[in-house]
Design a protein around this motif. Structure first.
Motif, PDB file in Angstrom:
ATOM      1  N   MET A  24      12.751 -11.319  43.940  1.00  0.00           N
ATOM      2  CA  MET A  24      12.587 -11.493  45.369  1.00  0.00           C
ATOM      3  C   MET A  24      13.733 -12.324  45.898  1.00  0.00           C
ATOM      4  SD  MET A  24       9.740 -14.372  46.350  1.00  0.00           S
ATOM      5  CE  MET A  24      10.331 -16.008  46.736  1.00  0.00           C
ATOM      6  N   GLY A  25      14.270 -11.970  47.045  1.00  0.00           N
ATOM      7  CA  GLY A  25      15.331 -12.762  47.642  1.00  0.00           C
ATOM      8  C   GLY A  25      16.386 -11.912  48.304  1.00  0.00           C
ATOM      9  N   GLN A  26      17.602 -12.443  48.280  1.00  0.00           N
ATOM     10  CA  GLN A  26      18.710 -11.811  48.968  1.00  0.00           C
ATOM     11  C   GLN A  26      19.571 -11.044  47.977  1.00  0.00           C
ATOM     12  OE1 GLN A  26      20.695 -13.396  52.754  1.00  0.00           O
ATOM     13  NE2 GLN A  26      21.803 -14.385  51.106  1.00  0.00           N
ATOM     14  N   ILE A  27      19.922  -9.818  48.332  1.00  0.00           N
ATOM     15  CA  ILE A  27      20.765  -8.989  47.475  1.00  0.00           C
ATOM     16  C   ILE A  27      22.214  -9.363  47.724  1.00  0.00           C
ATOM     17  CG2 ILE A  27      21.433  -6.633  46.902  1.00  0.00           C
ATOM     18  CD1 ILE A  27      18.689  -5.731  47.942  1.00  0.00           C
ATOM     19  N   VAL A  28      22.924  -9.762  46.669  1.00  0.00           N
ATOM     20  CA  VAL A  28      24.301 -10.243  46.798  1.00  0.00           C
ATOM     21  C   VAL A  28      25.182  -9.534  45.775  1.00  0.00           C
ATOM     22  CG1 VAL A  28      23.629 -12.518  47.680  1.00  0.00           C
ATOM     23  CG2 VAL A  28      23.828 -12.159  45.215  1.00  0.00           C
ATOM     24  N   ILE A  29      26.485  -9.611  46.007  1.00  0.00           N
ATOM     25  CA  ILE A  29      27.458  -9.009  45.088  1.00  0.00           C
ATOM     26  C   ILE A  29      27.661  -9.942  43.900  1.00  0.00           C
ATOM     27  CG2 ILE A  29      29.857  -8.239  44.850  1.00  0.00           C
ATOM     28  CD1 ILE A  29      29.820  -7.532  47.810  1.00  0.00           C
ATOM     29  N   ARG A  30      27.588  -9.380  42.700  1.00  0.00           N
ATOM     30  CA  ARG A  30      27.750 -10.136  41.461  1.00  0.00           C
ATOM     31  C   ARG A  30      28.841  -9.507  40.592  1.00  0.00           C
ATOM     32  NH1 ARG A  30      25.290 -14.949  42.260  1.00  0.00           N
ATOM     33  NH2 ARG A  30      23.008 -14.836  42.384  1.00  0.00           N
ATOM     34  N   ASP A  31      29.268 -10.248  39.569  1.00  0.00           N
ATOM     35  CA  ASP A  31      30.230  -9.700  38.611  1.00  0.00           C
ATOM     36  C   ASP A  31      29.565  -8.678  37.692  1.00  0.00           C
ATOM     37  OD1 ASP A  31      32.273 -11.270  39.609  1.00  0.00           O
ATOM     38  OD2 ASP A  31      31.824 -12.939  38.257  1.00  0.00           O
ATOM     39  N   ILE A  32      28.283  -8.893  37.422  1.00  0.00           N
ATOM     40  CA  ILE A  32      27.525  -7.945  36.627  1.00  0.00           C
ATOM     41  C   ILE A  32      26.193  -7.698  37.325  1.00  0.00           C
ATOM     42  CG2 ILE A  32      28.592  -8.564  34.425  1.00  0.00           C
ATOM     43  CD1 ILE A  32      26.118 -10.288  33.850  1.00  0.00           C
ATOM     44  N   GLY A  33      25.566  -6.572  37.005  1.00  0.00           N
ATOM     45  CA  GLY A  33      24.297  -6.236  37.632  1.00  0.00           C
ATOM     46  C   GLY A  33      24.160  -4.733  37.756  1.00  0.00           C
ATOM     47  N   ILE A  34      23.418  -4.283  38.763  1.00  0.00           N
ATOM     48  CA  ILE A  34      23.283  -2.847  38.966  1.00  0.00           C
ATOM     49  C   ILE A  34      24.461  -2.338  39.791  1.00  0.00           C
ATOM     50  CG2 ILE A  34      20.765  -2.996  38.860  1.00  0.00           C
ATOM     51  CD1 ILE A  34      20.749  -2.610  41.924  1.00  0.00           C
ATOM     52  N   PRO A  35      24.917  -1.105  39.576  1.00  0.00           N
ATOM     53  CA  PRO A  35      26.009  -0.555  40.380  1.00  0.00           C
ATOM     54  C   PRO A  35      25.647  -0.554  41.866  1.00  0.00           C
ATOM     55  CG  PRO A  35      25.605   0.812  38.462  1.00  0.00           C
ATOM     56  CD  PRO A  35      24.476  -0.174  38.515  1.00  0.00           C
ATOM     57  N   ALA A  36      26.587  -0.920  42.730  1.00  0.00           N
ATOM     58  CA  ALA A  36      26.311  -1.055  44.154  1.00  0.00           C
ATOM     59  C   ALA A  36      26.023   0.290  44.812  1.00  0.00           C
ATOM     60  CB  ALA A  36      27.484  -1.729  44.850  1.00  0.00           C
ATOM     61  N   ILE A  37      26.686   1.352  44.356  1.00  0.00           N
ATOM     62  CA  ILE A  37      26.472   2.695  44.904  1.00  0.00           C
ATOM     63  C   ILE A  37      26.229   3.636  43.738  1.00  0.00           C
ATOM     64  CG2 ILE A  37      27.496   4.600  46.188  1.00  0.00           C
ATOM     65  CD1 ILE A  37      29.061   2.550  47.807  1.00  0.00           C
ATOM     66  N   ARG A  38      25.042   4.248  43.734  1.00  0.00           N
ATOM     67  CA  ARG A  38      24.681   5.169  42.661  1.00  0.00           C
ATOM     68  C   ARG A  38      24.286   6.502  43.271  1.00  0.00           C
ATOM     69  NH1 ARG A  38      20.310   2.375  38.893  1.00  0.00           N
ATOM     70  NH2 ARG A  38      20.914   4.121  37.539  1.00  0.00           N
ATOM     71  N   ILE A  67       9.504 -19.613  58.661  1.00  0.00           N
ATOM     72  CA  ILE A  67       9.391 -18.631  59.749  1.00  0.00           C
ATOM     73  C   ILE A  67      10.788 -18.120  60.058  1.00  0.00           C
ATOM     74  CG2 ILE A  67       8.650 -18.205  62.117  1.00  0.00           C
ATOM     75  CD1 ILE A  67       6.769 -20.586  61.887  1.00  0.00           C
ATOM     76  N   THR A  68      10.941 -16.818  60.076  1.00  0.00           N
ATOM     77  CA  THR A  68      12.231 -16.188  60.349  1.00  0.00           C
ATOM     78  C   THR A  68      12.077 -15.199  61.504  1.00  0.00           C
ATOM     79  OG1 THR A  68      12.997 -16.382  58.056  1.00  0.00           O
ATOM     80  CG2 THR A  68      14.058 -14.708  59.417  1.00  0.00           C
ATOM     81  N   VAL A  69      13.014 -15.260  62.431  1.00  0.00           N
ATOM     82  CA  VAL A  69      13.095 -14.272  63.508  1.00  0.00           C
ATOM     83  C   VAL A  69      14.363 -13.468  63.279  1.00  0.00           C
ATOM     84  CG1 VAL A  69      13.221 -13.889  65.990  1.00  0.00           C
ATOM     85  CG2 VAL A  69      11.897 -15.819  65.096  1.00  0.00           C
ATOM     86  N   ALA A  70      14.248 -12.150  63.267  1.00  0.00           N
ATOM     87  CA  ALA A  70      15.393 -11.328  62.885  1.00  0.00           C
ATOM     88  C   ALA A  70      15.408 -10.020  63.657  1.00  0.00           C
ATOM     89  CB  ALA A  70      15.361 -11.039  61.384  1.00  0.00           C
ATOM     90  N   THR A  71      16.598  -9.446  63.739  1.00  0.00           N
ATOM     91  CA  THR A  71      16.733  -8.046  64.125  1.00  0.00           C
ATOM     92  C   THR A  71      16.855  -7.237  62.833  1.00  0.00           C
ATOM     93  OG1 THR A  71      19.118  -8.428  64.385  1.00  0.00           O
ATOM     94  CG2 THR A  71      17.758  -8.475  66.383  1.00  0.00           C
ATOM     95  N   ALA A  72      16.430  -5.988  62.878  1.00  0.00           N
ATOM     96  CA  ALA A  72      16.310  -5.189  61.653  1.00  0.00           C
ATOM     97  C   ALA A  72      17.616  -5.039  60.872  1.00  0.00           C
ATOM     98  CB  ALA A  72      15.731  -3.818  61.992  1.00  0.00           C
ATOM     99  N   PRO A  73      18.786  -4.851  61.516  1.00  0.00           N
ATOM    100  CA  PRO A  73      20.005  -4.665  60.717  1.00  0.00           C
ATOM    101  C   PRO A  73      20.336  -5.839  59.803  1.00  0.00           C
ATOM    102  CG  PRO A  73      20.362  -3.900  62.959  1.00  0.00           C
ATOM    103  CD  PRO A  73      19.035  -4.588  62.957  1.00  0.00           C
ATOM    104  N   LEU A  74      19.873  -7.048  60.135  1.00  0.00           N
ATOM    105  CA  LEU A  74      20.180  -8.205  59.297  1.00  0.00           C
ATOM    106  C   LEU A  74      19.118  -8.458  58.235  1.00  0.00           C
ATOM    107  CD1 LEU A  74      21.786 -10.625  61.876  1.00  0.00           C
ATOM    108  CD2 LEU A  74      22.890  -9.225  60.156  1.00  0.00           C
ATOM    109  N   LEU A  75      18.256  -7.464  58.014  1.00  0.00           N
ATOM    110  CA  LEU A  75      17.301  -7.514  56.914  1.00  0.00           C
ATOM    111  C   LEU A  75      17.717  -6.594  55.768  1.00  0.00           C
ATOM    112  CD1 LEU A  75      13.993  -7.298  58.995  1.00  0.00           C
ATOM    113  CD2 LEU A  75      15.050  -9.362  58.077  1.00  0.00           C
ATOM    114  N   LEU A  76      18.847  -5.932  55.927  1.00  0.00           N
ATOM    115  CA  LEU A  76      19.238  -4.893  54.981  1.00  0.00           C
ATOM    116  C   LEU A  76      19.399  -5.403  53.553  1.00  0.00           C
ATOM    117  CD1 LEU A  76      21.822  -2.878  57.125  1.00  0.00           C
ATOM    118  CD2 LEU A  76      19.542  -2.142  56.433  1.00  0.00           C
ATOM    119  N   ASN A  77      19.759  -6.677  53.394  1.00  0.00           N
ATOM    120  CA  ASN A  77      20.001  -7.191  52.040  1.00  0.00           C
ATOM    121  C   ASN A  77      18.877  -8.108  51.562  1.00  0.00           C
ATOM    122  OD1 ASN A  77      20.613  -9.215  53.885  1.00  0.00           O
ATOM    123  ND2 ASN A  77      22.211 -10.101  52.608  1.00  0.00           N
TER     124      ASN A  77
END
Length: 383
Positions: A1-15, A164-174
């Motif tokens: 659970m959390g924020q999806i971020v770019i790492r040196d290792i992990g799952i491929p970003a585009i599959r 409590i978080t207030v957001a617009t949908a595009p900034l929930l993508l990650n």
């Protein structure tokens, strides 16, 4: 659970051509430092994500804390009934729909359940269709609750997640499985309507109860357990629109009123056309569209000067002006749905010290959308 971020290792970003951060298939070929590659265009605002990148998750949530609630006013009997139902749905972990008319005080009715969720150590997300509405939510929440409010929209905080978080949908993508209670405000509005990618984003960000709040729900939202509120908090009827054949004389007569006047037009090109025409007839007006950066300044100008504002449907929700009269020019236009017309009419008569207002649908031809909007408002007044 959390924020999806770019790492040196992990799952491929585009599959298989699918972005694993936002689940979009809108990927394009380009050259990166590794050679031929692909990147995702859908979540480019979160930073470029290439096929040669890897993704991981990090916990960006703040420590759990409790909150105190100071209600801005005492809820009326009907509002308390809705508020109690929201608490029941939370206890039973049931997602539902609040079908409440424009100006019913939907924001404050949700405060008790938000307090309950936070004090149980869970996190709350309020998703808004537009930045203007998100700002209004954040300001009201900050006045009512003692915990910090994360503002996850353009110009807001994108690094941490408070209770409590207030957001617009595009900034929930990650975000993935972060929030236990997700309230989707104006859940039928653009860009939510019929955008399955955004709904998938909201669904992935949450992991518990979902609450949809709107005055004009879609067919699929009506399938959820529903509670109705058909009266505004000040107890007065909704203004019922009047159909008027569009003529130059009729529009000029409307614009000669001494109240704030809000005129909706279908497109940005119509803003220019009608703006030039009004100025040629001696009126001073301002225009509002999605390209207008300081819409709050225009809102204040409209109320303080009793001026005239031409607006696209960007202002059909989330704006309140005391004593405003509303007109919809070219109300038969295909861009004006019956739900949109109801929301535009709902801008009038929202304040308890100015609970009435005129709404005029100017038309070149009659359509079923106009009739459906008027019928829905009349039915709400009879409940």
């Amino acid at each position: 659970m959390g924020q999806i971020v770019i790492r040196d290792i992990g799952i491929p970003a585009i599959r298989f051509g699918i972005c694993q951060r936002c689940l979009s298939a809108d990927t394009r070929s380009f050259m990166c430092h590794h050679g031929a590659c692909r990147y995702c265009r859908n979540c480019l605002h979160l930073g470029r994500l290439c096929q040669c990148d890897f993704l991981g998750e990090e916990d960006s949530t703040t420590p759990v804390e409790s909150t105190n609630l100071v209600m801005p006013f005492e809820l009326l009997a009907d509002q308390k009934h809705v508020s109690r139902q929201l608490l029941i749905w939370w206890k039973s972990q049931t997602s539902g729909l609040v079908h409440a008319v424009c100006g019913a005080g939907k924001t404050e009715m949700a405060f008790p359940v938000i307090e309950r969720v936070v004090n149980e150590g869970k996190r709350v997300l309020i998703v808004s269709p537009r930045r203007d509405v998100a700002i209004e939510w954040a300001e009201r929440l900050e006045r009512a609750f003692s915990v910090p409010i994360t503002r996850r929209y353009g110009g807001g905080d994108k690094d941490t997640i408070d209770m409590i978080t207030v957001a617009t949908a595009p900034l929930l993508l990650n975000l993935k499985h972060v929030f236990d209670y997700v309230l989707v405000d104006e859940s039928d509005a653009f860009p939510f309507a019929f955008n399955m990618a955004l709904w998938q984003t909201i669904r992935r960000a949450g992991r518990g109860v979902f609450l949809f709040v709107t005055a004009t729900p879609t067919v699929w939202q009506r399938q959820f357990p529903t509670i109705h509120l058909s009266r505004r908090y000040h107890g007065h009827d909704l203004p019922v629109p009047t159909l008027v054949k569009k003529t130059d004389e009729a529009i000029i007569t409307f614009c000669r009123r001494e109240t704030p006047r809000l005129l909706f037009v279908p497109t940005k090109a119509d803003l220019v056309r009608y703006g030039e025409w009004l100025e040629a007839n001696g009126f001073t007006c301002k225009a509002v569209s999605a390209d207008t950066n300081e819409r709050t300044d225009v809102l204040e100008w409209l109320e303080t000067t009793n001026g005239i504002v031409l607006a696209t449907s960007i202002w059909e929700r989330g704006m309140t002006v005391r004593g405003v009269d509303v007109a919809v020019l070219d109300s038969e236009h295909v861009l004006f749905t019956s739900r949109g017309l109801i929301q535009m009419a709902g801008r009038a008569g929202r304040k308890p010290d100015a609970p009435t207002g005129d709404v005029v649908f100017f038309y070149n031809e009659r359509t079923f959308r106009q009739d459906r909007a008027i019928k829905a408002i009349e039915q709400a007044n009879r409940r």
